[in-house]
Design an enzyme around this catalytic site. Structure first.
Site, mmCIF file in Angstrom:
data_model
loop_
_atom_site.group_PDB
_atom_site.id
_atom_site.type_symbol
_atom_site.label_atom_id
_atom_site.label_comp_id
_atom_site.label_asym_id
_atom_site.label_seq_id
_atom_site.Cartn_x
_atom_site.Cartn_y
_atom_site.Cartn_z
ATOM 1 N N HIS A 301 8.839 12.292 -7.417
ATOM 2 C CA HIS A 301 9.511 11.128 -6.852
ATOM 3 C C HIS A 301 9.726 10.090 -7.948
ATOM 4 O O HIS A 301 8.795 9.701 -8.634
ATOM 5 C CB HIS A 301 8.639 10.547 -5.731
ATOM 6 C CG HIS A 301 9.318 9.527 -4.871
ATOM 7 N ND1 HIS A 301 9.736 8.301 -5.336
ATOM 8 C CD2 HIS A 301 9.642 9.559 -3.552
ATOM 9 C CE1 HIS A 301 10.281 7.613 -4.343
ATOM 10 N NE2 HIS A 301 10.233 8.348 -3.263
ATOM 11 N N HIS A 344 -0.048 4.997 -4.019
ATOM 12 C CA HIS A 344 -0.184 4.296 -5.287
ATOM 13 C C HIS A 344 -0.781 2.901 -5.108
ATOM 14 O O HIS A 344 -0.790 2.340 -4.019
ATOM 15 C CB HIS A 344 1.165 4.218 -6.012
ATOM 16 C CG HIS A 344 2.226 3.457 -5.279
ATOM 17 N ND1 HIS A 344 2.784 3.878 -4.110
ATOM 18 C CD2 HIS A 344 2.858 2.284 -5.574
ATOM 19 C CE1 HIS A 344 3.700 3.026 -3.703
ATOM 20 N NE2 HIS A 344 3.760 2.049 -4.563
ATOM 21 N N GLU A 350 4.466 -5.841 -3.750
ATOM 22 C CA GLU A 350 5.656 -5.304 -3.101
ATOM 23 C C GLU A 350 5.838 -5.953 -1.730
ATOM 24 O O GLU A 350 4.892 -6.038 -0.946
ATOM 25 C CB GLU A 350 5.541 -3.791 -2.947
ATOM 26 C CG GLU A 350 5.380 -3.054 -4.269
ATOM 27 C CD GLU A 350 5.247 -1.558 -4.082
ATOM 28 O OE1 GLU A 350 5.654 -1.048 -3.017
ATOM 29 O OE2 GLU A 350 4.721 -0.892 -4.988
ATOM 30 N N HIS A 380 -1.426 1.878 -0.944
ATOM 31 C CA HIS A 380 -0.474 2.080 0.151
ATOM 32 C C HIS A 380 0.321 3.364 -0.073
ATOM 33 O O HIS A 380 0.267 3.979 -1.136
ATOM 34 C CB HIS A 380 0.459 0.885 0.315
ATOM 35 C CG HIS A 380 1.205 0.499 -0.925
ATOM 36 N ND1 HIS A 380 0.632 -0.172 -1.978
ATOM 37 C CD2 HIS A 380 2.511 0.683 -1.274
ATOM 38 C CE1 HIS A 380 1.522 -0.393 -2.923
ATOM 39 N NE2 HIS A 380 2.676 0.128 -2.525
#
Length: 443
Positions: A301, A344, A350, A380
């Site tokens: 990803h 991560h 964020e 999260h």
């Protein structure tokens, strides 16, 4: 004052919005005049400007900023901005509350704002979630939600602390700025530079959405590096307004956010009286659906930074004051890969606002209108059900569609306002989403 009904006013405003023309190109030196001959020919500040106008410059950067980062515009207006009485501190308005913000380490999510009280406009409908840094030191950022049901009438706002990113989640806006109007639809983001005055007119009965306030250096397009010349947000997709002036000769309230506080004064005219202008310190509107997504074609990803539309750089290369991102539709084709975002912990904070989502699919980010925060180094990722599905799925090319989010990343932890921490709209059981992972070790 208007003699039309609110419905008729909105219809007229929508016709105006749909007929607008724009200038294209982020960071370009644009020129526009609402009346032929209003722009000087040959110099910026002639002894007698054309049409009896006044010359004024607005600088969004230091005079000596290198040419590539210098932001300024020349404006030719009916009256200079200097014609006003004293500003005084005023109460009210959702921009208050950041001075007493507090650190909260836990993952947090808030449901959409309730319908506002009658007569709530964009400024009074601002709901501060939190922020970091210091606007007086020109570092950090703040995040707000807004909910409004009334257009700003004889009221103009500007933010001396930073530039604003306005992202509607419901309800279209006609944003009248000193440089001209912007039609801001759901799926768009509007950039209002530091110090630029504007007025928000609603094109629907109500409106709600998200606002990010960047205290740091002006937002720019991220460098493409090895990507080459193309990809991500294309400069030509950013639309700047064309000049349109307001000749209102009646009292207009002007509200300015200055070093974290709101100040107000009453003018005897509208300050949106710019007949012509030239420069690069200008507002923009950008359609988030025009973003050219970049991602993996093989395995793993790609980091979410590839969704960055605009970034506010710092003196440390690669460490932004804040990024603005918009994860949008894309194809997922990676082989032998856990396709959702890997679990991560991030040195950056964020913040995610949901613009639209498929019915019944809320999950980590919530329903449209919600906002969630994963503060610095807070673990999260996807919830157990999504993890199980991703590890068992037969991997084939998949179009990820039906959702749109706006996201902000900032290098500092976010401090939350007291009203956000105490709000009944905050989810007290948000951490429960990540409970119940099965033990697979050794199987």
């Amino acid at each position: 004052m208007s003699t039309h009904t609110p419905h008729e006013d909105r219809d007229l405003a929508r016709k105006t919005a749909e007929a607008l023309s724009y200038l294209h190109g982020f960071g370009n030196l644009h020129s526009s005049e609402a009346m032929a001959g209003a722009l000087p020919d040959g110099n910026h500040a002639p002894q007698r400007p054309p049409l009896g106008l006044y010359t004024e410059q607005i600088s969004g950067s230091a005079f000596t900023e290198p040419r590539g980062g210098n932001r300024h515009s020349w404006m030719y207006r009916i009256r200079p901005s200097a014609q006003h009485g004293a500003f005084r501190r005023i109460g009210g308005g959702g921009f208050h509350g950041l001075a007493d913000a507090e650190i909260e380490m836990n993952r947090s999510m808030w449901s959409p704002l309730p319908d506002p009280a009658p007569g709530t406009d964009f400024v009074s409908g601002m709901w501060p979630l939190g922020g970091n840094g210091d606007p007086a030191e020109r570092t950090g950022m703040a995040v707000y939600l807004y909910a409004a049901n009334t257009s700003m009438k004889d009221k103009v706002f500007s933010d001396s602390d930073g530039e604003l990113l306005i992202t509607p989640q419901a309800g279209e806006l006609l944003v009248h700025t000193e440089f001209g109007p912007l039609h801001v639809k759901v799926g768009d983001v509007a950039l209002i530079p530091r110090g630029v005055r504007f007025q928000v007119e609603l094109l629907d009965v109500s409106a709600r959405g998200y606002v990010a306030e960047n205290f740091g250096r002006p937002l720019v397009l991220p460098e493409l590096g090895p990507l080459g010349a193309n990809g991500m947000a294309n400069p030509e997709d950013f639309r700047a307004p064309t000049a349109a002036y307001d000749e209102v000769e009646r009292p207009v309230e002007v509200i300015v956010k200055y070093c974290g506080e709101l100040w107000g004064s009453v003018y005897d005219h509208s300050p949106l009286d710019v007949v012509a202008w030239h420069g690069n310190h200008v507002p923009y509107v950008y359609d988030l659906n025009r973003f050219q997504t970049v991602g993996t074609l093989t395995y793993d990803h790609t980091d979410p930074s590839v969704f960055t539309i605009l970034t506010s750089p710092t003196d440390t290369p690669g460490v932004p004051n804040m990024d603005f991102l918009a994860p949008n539709w894309r194809w997922s084709v990676a082989e032998d890969t856990f396709r959702p975002q890997y679990y991560h912990r991030n040195i950056s904070t964020e913040i995610y606002g949901v613009i639209k989502a498929p019915p019944g699919r809320t999950g980590v980010y919530g329903a449209p209108g919600s906002i969630s925060v994963q503060n610095m180094m807070t673990p999260h990722g996807v919830v157990p059900e999504a993890d199980s599905a991703a590890t068992q799925a037969e991997l084939r090319p998949e179009r990820i569609d039906g959702h749109l989010m706006c996201a902000y990343e900032t290098r500092l932890p976010l401090k939350f306002t007291r009203q956000a921490l105490d709000s009944e709209r905050r989810h007290p059981d948000y951490d429960s989403l990540w409970q119940g992972f099965e033990r697979r070790f050794g199987r």
